[in-house]
Write a protein that holds these residues in place. Structure first.
Motif, mmCIF file in Angstrom:
data_model
loop_
_atom_site.group_PDB
_atom_site.id
_atom_site.type_symbol
_atom_site.label_atom_id
_atom_site.label_comp_id
_atom_site.label_asym_id
_atom_site.label_seq_id
_atom_site.Cartn_x
_atom_site.Cartn_y
_atom_site.Cartn_z
ATOM 1 N N PHE A 1 33.372 25.583 42.773
ATOM 2 C CA PHE A 1 34.684 26.187 42.537
ATOM 3 C C PHE A 1 35.396 25.492 41.381
ATOM 4 O O PHE A 1 36.003 26.133 40.539
ATOM 5 N N PHE A 2 35.321 24.140 41.380
ATOM 6 C CA PHE A 2 35.957 23.406 40.298
ATOM 7 C C PHE A 2 35.398 23.834 38.948
ATOM 8 O O PHE A 2 36.139 24.054 37.989
ATOM 9 N N ALA A 3 34.085 23.947 38.888
ATOM 10 C CA ALA A 3 33.442 24.320 37.619
ATOM 11 C C ALA A 3 33.961 25.674 37.157
ATOM 12 O O ALA A 3 34.368 25.845 35.999
ATOM 13 N N LEU A 4 33.981 26.646 38.088
ATOM 14 C CA LEU A 4 34.388 27.997 37.715
ATOM 15 C C LEU A 4 35.872 28.040 37.362
ATOM 16 O O LEU A 4 36.266 28.603 36.328
ATOM 17 N N ILE A 5 36.694 27.405 38.216
ATOM 18 C CA ILE A 5 38.144 27.490 37.996
ATOM 19 C C ILE A 5 38.527 26.820 36.682
ATOM 20 O O ILE A 5 39.293 27.369 35.884
ATOM 21 N N SER A 6 37.970 25.623 36.440
ATOM 22 C CA SER A 6 38.368 24.934 35.198
ATOM 23 C C SER A 6 37.912 25.726 33.977
ATOM 24 O O SER A 6 38.616 25.785 32.974
ATOM 25 N N SER B 1 52.468 25.843 27.792
ATOM 26 C CA SER B 1 52.313 24.768 28.766
ATOM 27 C C SER B 1 51.021 23.984 28.580
ATOM 28 O O SER B 1 50.607 23.258 29.454
ATOM 29 N N GLY B 2 50.353 24.161 27.471
ATOM 30 C CA GLY B 2 49.141 23.375 27.279
ATOM 31 C C GLY B 2 48.620 23.602 25.882
ATOM 32 O O GLY B 2 49.003 24.558 25.216
ATOM 33 N N ASP B 3 47.750 22.702 25.400
ATOM 34 C CA ASP B 3 47.244 22.853 24.045
ATOM 35 C C ASP B 3 45.748 22.571 24.006
ATOM 36 O O ASP B 3 45.082 22.556 25.039
ATOM 37 N N VAL B 4 45.249 22.323 22.843
ATOM 38 C CA VAL B 4 43.795 22.209 22.675
ATOM 39 C C VAL B 4 43.245 20.949 23.351
ATOM 40 O O VAL B 4 42.094 20.911 23.775
ATOM 41 N N ILE B 5 44.104 19.948 23.519
ATOM 42 C CA ILE B 5 43.661 18.739 24.241
ATOM 43 C C ILE B 5 43.365 19.079 25.704
ATOM 44 O O ILE B 5 42.362 18.628 26.273
ATOM 45 N N VAL B 6 44.199 19.936 26.287
ATOM 46 C CA VAL B 6 43.948 20.370 27.665
ATOM 47 C C VAL B 6 42.596 21.079 27.747
ATOM 48 O O VAL B 6 41.828 20.890 28.691
ATOM 49 N N ILE B 7 42.316 21.875 26.725
ATOM 50 C CA ILE B 7 41.036 22.607 26.729
ATOM 51 C C ILE B 7 39.864 21.645 26.730
ATOM 52 O O ILE B 7 38.906 21.801 27.495
ATOM 53 N N VAL B 8 39.969 20.599 25.907
ATOM 54 C CA VAL B 8 38.881 19.622 25.866
ATOM 55 C C VAL B 8 38.716 18.975 27.231
ATOM 56 O O VAL B 8 37.592 18.792 27.730
ATOM 57 N N TYR B 9 39.847 18.669 27.888
ATOM 58 C CA TYR B 9 39.756 18.078 29.219
ATOM 59 C C TYR B 9 39.136 19.038 30.218
ATOM 60 O O TYR B 9 38.307 18.666 31.043
ATOM 61 N N LEU B 10 39.554 20.299 30.155
ATOM 62 C CA LEU B 10 39.029 21.282 31.106
ATOM 63 C C LEU B 10 37.528 21.484 30.913
ATOM 64 O O LEU B 10 36.786 21.627 31.880
ATOM 65 N N ILE C 1 35.954 18.717 32.634
ATOM 66 C CA ILE C 1 35.961 18.868 34.099
ATOM 67 C C ILE C 1 34.811 19.772 34.542
ATOM 68 O O ILE C 1 34.110 19.478 35.509
ATOM 69 N N ALA C 2 34.595 20.853 33.777
ATOM 70 C CA ALA C 2 33.493 21.751 34.130
ATOM 71 C C ALA C 2 32.164 20.998 34.108
ATOM 72 O O ALA C 2 31.344 21.133 35.019
ATOM 73 N N GLY C 3 31.970 20.164 33.062
ATOM 74 C CA GLY C 3 30.733 19.387 32.977
ATOM 75 C C GLY C 3 30.624 18.378 34.097
ATOM 76 O O GLY C 3 29.579 18.242 34.746
ATOM 77 N N ILE C 4 31.744 17.694 34.366
ATOM 78 C CA ILE C 4 31.705 16.637 35.377
ATOM 79 C C ILE C 4 31.496 17.219 36.765
ATOM 80 O O ILE C 4 30.794 16.631 37.591
ATOM 81 N N SER C 5 32.049 18.412 37.011
ATOM 82 C CA SER C 5 31.817 18.960 38.346
ATOM 83 C C SER C 5 30.347 19.279 38.546
ATOM 84 O O SER C 5 29.821 19.124 39.653
ATOM 85 N N LYS D 1 31.685 30.000 30.287
ATOM 86 C CA LYS D 1 31.764 28.874 29.353
ATOM 87 C C LYS D 1 31.261 29.277 27.965
ATOM 88 O O LYS D 1 31.800 28.821 26.950
ATOM 89 N N VAL D 2 30.227 30.118 27.939
ATOM 90 C CA VAL D 2 29.727 30.599 26.643
ATOM 91 C C VAL D 2 30.841 31.329 25.908
ATOM 92 O O VAL D 2 31.098 31.091 24.722
ATOM 93 N N VAL D 3 31.547 32.217 26.642
ATOM 94 C CA VAL D 3 32.645 32.963 26.033
ATOM 95 C C VAL D 3 33.753 32.015 25.593
ATOM 96 O O VAL D 3 34.324 32.150 24.508
ATOM 97 N N VAL D 4 34.035 31.014 26.443
ATOM 98 C CA VAL D 4 35.109 30.067 26.126
ATOM 99 C C VAL D 4 34.811 29.324 24.828
ATOM 100 O O VAL D 4 35.660 29.253 23.923
#
Lengths: 412, 332
Positions: B78-83, B103-112, B115-119, B244-247
Motif C-alpha cells: 500500500f505504501f508503495a502504491l500510495i506514495s 503544498s509541495g515541490d520537487v523535493i517532496v517528489i524525490v522523497y516520495l 519511499i516507493a523504493g524503500i517500501s 511509477k513509469v508514468v510518474v
C-alpha cells in the motif's frame, strides 16, 4: 586491518530456479554479492534409461537412446548405433556416413543457436534470445524436411540411415547454407561486439587450460580454454573421415585464449559457421549409393542376436564428447550392458573453478556457459528409505570401491 | 472560495487523478509491452493485458510465507502504491495546475520516489527469502547510487530558475512557466541537454527496468524483492510499478519539456485545456518509449558493482558538467 567477520549466508539455486533449465542443485555461500563457495548436487532427474535399455533389444534402444536428451537427440542415437555396429561388425555404406555427418552438423547449428539465445536470456538480453531463436527456426525447418522431425529425428538404424537426401532435400540444405552465410556476420556482431554483453562476459567465469585438462572438460567448454580437442578431428568417424574438421579455439576470433564466458560465446558461434562449411563440403563430396547395408530389420535382428563383443561409440556432440559403451552376448535378444557418458558429465565439475571471483549476478550465465544437459548426465543418488538419509559417493568412496572390485576380480 | 467547497474540489481531484494515473499507467504498460515485443520480433500481449493481469491477481490467493513479518509484508505494498500515486498529485498536467498545488515541490517528489523504493526494500526484507534479501541489498545500493545524480539535476534546474524569478524555484508550476531552454544560450542549452541525459540515465534504475532491473533480476534471483509476493499484494506492486513509469516520464516532461501545444495552434479557452492535457500524455508516452521501452530491449543486465560505479563516477561527473555549463552560460 579489522578482524574478518564472517557474514556469509547460503543462497540455494535449484533444483527449480529460473536460471536453470533442468533440475540440479547449487548451494552458494555468499558474502553480500560475492560468491565464496559452491556445492553442486545433481541427482534430481535420474530416469534409469540405461536400465530400461538393457530390458529391450538393440533396435528398440535406438529410439530410447534418442530420447535421452531433447535437444541433442541425434548424438545419443549415433553414438549408440556406432557402438553396436562396432560390437556386431555391421558395415555402413559411405553415403550413409555422409548423411550422418550432415544431420550431426545440423543438430550442432540448432543446439548452438539455442544455447546462444538461452545465454542471452540469462544475461537479461531477451532481444538476442528472440533473434537467435528466429535464426534457429531455419535449421529446424530443414531438419524436418530432411529427417521428417524437428526433434528426435529417427534417422539412425544399424548399418546406415533411414532417409536419403533427395534432390529436393539437398536444395533445402543449400538454401539453409546460404541463409546462415548471410546472417552469420550479424549474429557475431550482435553477440560478440555488443558492449553490454562484453561487460558481463569478458573476464568472468574463467576456466584455465590446466583446470580444463584436470577436470576432463570436453567440447566447446574445453576448447574455449584452449584445449584443442574435438572427436571429429582426433578420431574421425562417420562422414568426418572424409571431411576437413579442425578444432576451433577462441583465438581464431580474439587472438588470445582467456577461457572466460566470452570465449565460450566465441567458440560456439564460430562453430555454427564451421558446421555450415562442413555441410556444404559434405554435400559436394557425397557419393551415390545405398543408404543402408541391411534394410530388413528381422535379418538385422538375427545378426545382432548372434553377435558377441564390446563396442564403443563416440560422437562430438554440440556440448562435447559423448561416449556409449555396449556389450552384446550371443543368443541374447537384449543388450548385455549399456553405458552412456554424456558430455555434461565431463563438464559439470568445471563449475566450481568458474565461480571463483564471481557474484550472484554471474550465476545464471556461468551455469549456462557449459550448456548443461542435466537429463543426459544425471546419475543415481543412493537413498536409505528407512533412515531417510542420502548417500553421496565422493571421489574417495569411488576409489575405494573400485580398488575393492579389482581385488575381488584378482582373487577369482 | 469557501473552504468546504475547496476541500470537496481537492478530494474529488485527488480521487480523479488517482484513478487516472492507475488507468494511464496500466494502459502505457500495455503499450510498452506490445512495442517491446515488436522490437524483439515477437507478437506480444494485447494492449489491455495489464488490466487483465491486475484483475486476475486480485482474485488470486494472497500467500504470506511462514517466516515473514506479516504486518510489514502486507502493509508495504500500500505504501508503495500510495506514495507513487501521490506524486501524480504534484504534477501539472498540461495547462491544469497540480491538484495539491502550493503544498509541495520537487523535493517532496524525490522523497516520495524514495519511499516507493524503500517500501519495496522493506517488503522484500520482511518476506524472509534469501532471494528477496539479495534483491533488497541491490535496491538499496542502486538507490544510494542514483539519488545523487537525480538530486543534482533537480537542484541545478531549480538554481537556474531561482535566478530568473522570485516564484518558489522548486515548485513544479514554476518549471512549467519558465521552460529553461528559452532562457539559456548555446552553452546553457548544452548544459541542459547533459542534465536531460543524466535524468534519462537515472530513470531505468529508478524504475528497476532493464538494464538496471537488478533488484528483480528474474534469471538471477527469481524476481528478487517480489519473489514471495502473490495475489493482492503483487497486484499493488504491479500497479505501483506501472504508475511509477508514468510518474518518472511526467517528471522528465515537466522539468524539460513543459511546452504546450495550444499556444502554437492559436487555440484558447476550454478546448486549449483539453488539448494541452492530451498533449501532455502524448509527451509522457514519447518519453516512456524513448527511455524505458527502447532501452530495455537493447542491453544486457548490468551487475551491481557496475551500476554503483557508473552512477557514482561518470553519471555524477556528467551532472556536474551540466551544472557547470549552466553557471558559465549565466555568467557570460
Amino acid at each position: 586491518m579489522a578482524e574478518h567477520i564472517n557474514v556469509s549466508y547460503n543462497v540455494p539455486v535449484g533444483p527449480i530456479h529460473p536460471a536453470l533449465k533442468e533440475p540440479v542443485n547449487l548451494t552458494f555461500e555468499v558474502e553480500g554479492e560475492r560468491i565464496v563457495d559452491v556445492k553442486v548436487k545433481p541427482g534430481w532427474n535420474h530416469r534409469g534409461i540405461e536400465f530400461m535399455g538393457m530390458e529391450r533389444n538393440p533396435i528398440q534402444v535406438i529410439h530410447l537412446a534418442e530420447r535421452i536428451c531433447g535437444i541433442c537427440s541425434f548424438v545419443h542415437a549415433i553414438s549408440f548405433v556406432q557402438a553396436v555396429e562396432e560390437a556386431a561388425g555391421i558395415p555402413v555404406p559411405e553415403r550413409a556416413l555422409y548423411i550422418r555427418a550432415i544431420v550431426g552438423e545440423m543438430e550442432r547449428i540448432h543446439s548452438h543457436l539455442l544455447w546462444a539465445g538461452v545465454a542471452a536470456h540469462e544475461l537479461g538480453f531477451d532481444t538476442l534470445l528472440h533473434y537467435s531463436w528466429q535464426l534457429r527456426e531455419k535449421v529446424m525447418d530443414v531438419l524436418e524436411i530432411v529427417t521428417g522431425n524437428r526433434v528426435n529425428y529417427g534417422m539412425m538404424v544399424f548399418g546406415g540411415v533411414r532417409r536419403d537426401i533427395t534432390p529436393e532435400r539437398e536444395k533445402a540444405l543449400f538454401d539453409m547454407i546460404n541463409y546462415y552465410r548471410r546472417n552469420s556476420d550479424r549474429l557475431k556482431e550482435l553477440f560478440l561486439e555488443d558492449p553490454t554483453v562484453k561487460l558481463r562476459t569478458r573476464g568472468y567465469g574463467i576456466l584455465t587450460y590446466d583446470e580444463a585438462l584436470k577436470l576432463c572438460a570436453v567440447g566447446p567448454t574445453a576448447r574455449a580454454s584452449g584445449l584443442a580437442i574435438d572427436v571429429r578431428h582426433d578420431e574421425p568417424y562417420a562422414g568426418y573421415k572424409y571431411l576437413n574438421v579442425e578444432p576451433i579455439l577462441p583465438d581464431a576470433y580474439t587472438g588470445e585464449v582467456i577461457g572466460d564466458l566470452y570465449d565460450r560465446f566465441v567458440v560456439r558461434l564460430l562453430e555454427v559457421d564451421q558446421s555450415v562449411d562442413i555441410i556444404e563440403e559434405a554435400l559436394e563430396k557425397i557419393p551415390e549409393g545405398e543408404i543402408t547395408s541391411e534394410p530388413k530389420l528381422p535379418k538385422l535382428m538375427v545378426t545382432l542376436k548372434k553377435a558377441e563383443g564390446d563396442g564403443f561409440g563416440r560422437h562430438e556432440a554440440p556440448r562435447g564428447e559423448v561416449v556409449h559403451f555396449v556389450r552384446l552376448k550371443a543368443g541374447k535378444d537384449n543388450l548385455d550392458s549399456w553405458k552412456v557418458r554424456a558430455s555434461t558429465y565431463g563438464n559439470l565439475m568445471t563449475w566450481p573453478p568458474m565461480f571463483k571471483d564471481t557474484q550472484i549476478a554471474d550465476i545464471p550465465i556461468v551455469v549456462a556457459s557449459i550448456d548443461p544437459c542435466i537429463g543426459c548426465m544425471d546419475r543415481v543418488t543412493v537413498v536409505n528409505r528407512r533412515t531417510k538419509t542420502e548417500n553421496v559417493l565422493v571421489y574417495d568412496d569411488l576409489h575405494r570401491l573400485s580398488v575393492e572390485k579389482t581385488r575381488r576380480l584378482q582373487r577369482k | 472560495m469557501n473552504v468546504a467547497l475547496l476541500i470537496v474540489v481537492k478530494v474529488l481531484g485527488v480521487i480523479g487523478v488517482a484513478f487516472l494515473s492507475v488507468f494511464v499507467g496500466l494502459l502505457y504498460k500495455g503499450i510498452d509491452r506490445k512495442l517491446a515485443a515488436h522490437m524483439q520480433g515477437r507478437v506480444g500481449p494485447p494492449i489491455l493485458q495489464p488490466f487483465w493481469d491486475v484483475g486476475k491477481l486480485l482474485q488470486k490467493e494472497n500467500i504470506v510465507p511462514d517466516n515473514a513479518v506479516v504486518w510489514l509484508f502486507n502493509t508495504v505494498p500500500f505504501f508503495a502504491l500510495i506514495s507513487t500515486i501521490t506524486i501524480m498529485m504534484y504534477i501539472p498536467m498540461g495547462g491544469l495546475p497540480p491538484v495539491l498545488f502550493g503544498s509541495g515541490d520537487v523535493i517532496v517528489i524525490v522523497y516520495l520516489l524514495t519511499i516507493a523504493g524503500i517500501s519495496m526494500v522493506i517488503g522484500g526484507s520482511s518476506s524472509g527469502s534469501p532471494y528477496a534479501a539479495v534483491g533488497a541489498q541491490r535496491e538499496m545500493v542502486t538507490m544510494i547510487s542514483y539519488e545523487l545524480p537525480l538530486v543534482m539535476v533537480v537542484i541545478s534546474l531549480a538554481w537556474r530558475i531561482s535566478k530568473l524569478t522570485n516564484l518558489p524555484a522548486f515548485s513544479l508550476l514554476t518549471f512549467t512557466q519558465y521552460p529553461l531552454w528559452s532562457y539559456t544560450g548555446i552553452l546553457g542549452g548544452l548544459g541542459l541537454l547533459i542534465l536531460l541525459i543524466v535524468l534519462l540515465m537515472v530513470t531505468p534504475a529508478e524504475l528497476s527496468k532493464l538494464p538496471m532491473d537488478l533488484p528483480e533480476a528474474e534469471t538471477e534471483i527469481a524476481g528478487g524483492l517480489l519473489v514471495e509476493y502473490s495475489g493482492r499484494n503483487l497486484a499493488l506492486f504491479y500497479i505501483a510499478d506501472a504508475v511509477k513509469v508514468v510518474v518518472m516520464s511526467s517528471l522528465i516532461v515537466v522539468l524539460f519539456f513543459p511546452y504546450e501545444i495550444s499556444g502554437v495552434l492559436g487555440i484558447s479557452g476550454g478546448v486549449a485545456y483539453v488539448l494541452d492535457f492530451l498533449f501532455f500524455w502524448v509527451k509522457v508516452l514519447g518519453i516512456m518509449i524513448l527511455d524505458v521501452t527502447s532501452i530495455r530491449v537493447a542491453a544486457a543486465r548490468f551487475k551491481i558493482n557496475q551500476v554503483a560505479t557508473a552512477y557514482w563516477m561518470p553519471v555524477f561527473f556528467l551532472s556536474l558538467v551540466g551544472l557547470g555549463l549552466l553557471a558559465v552560460d549565466m555568467a557570460l
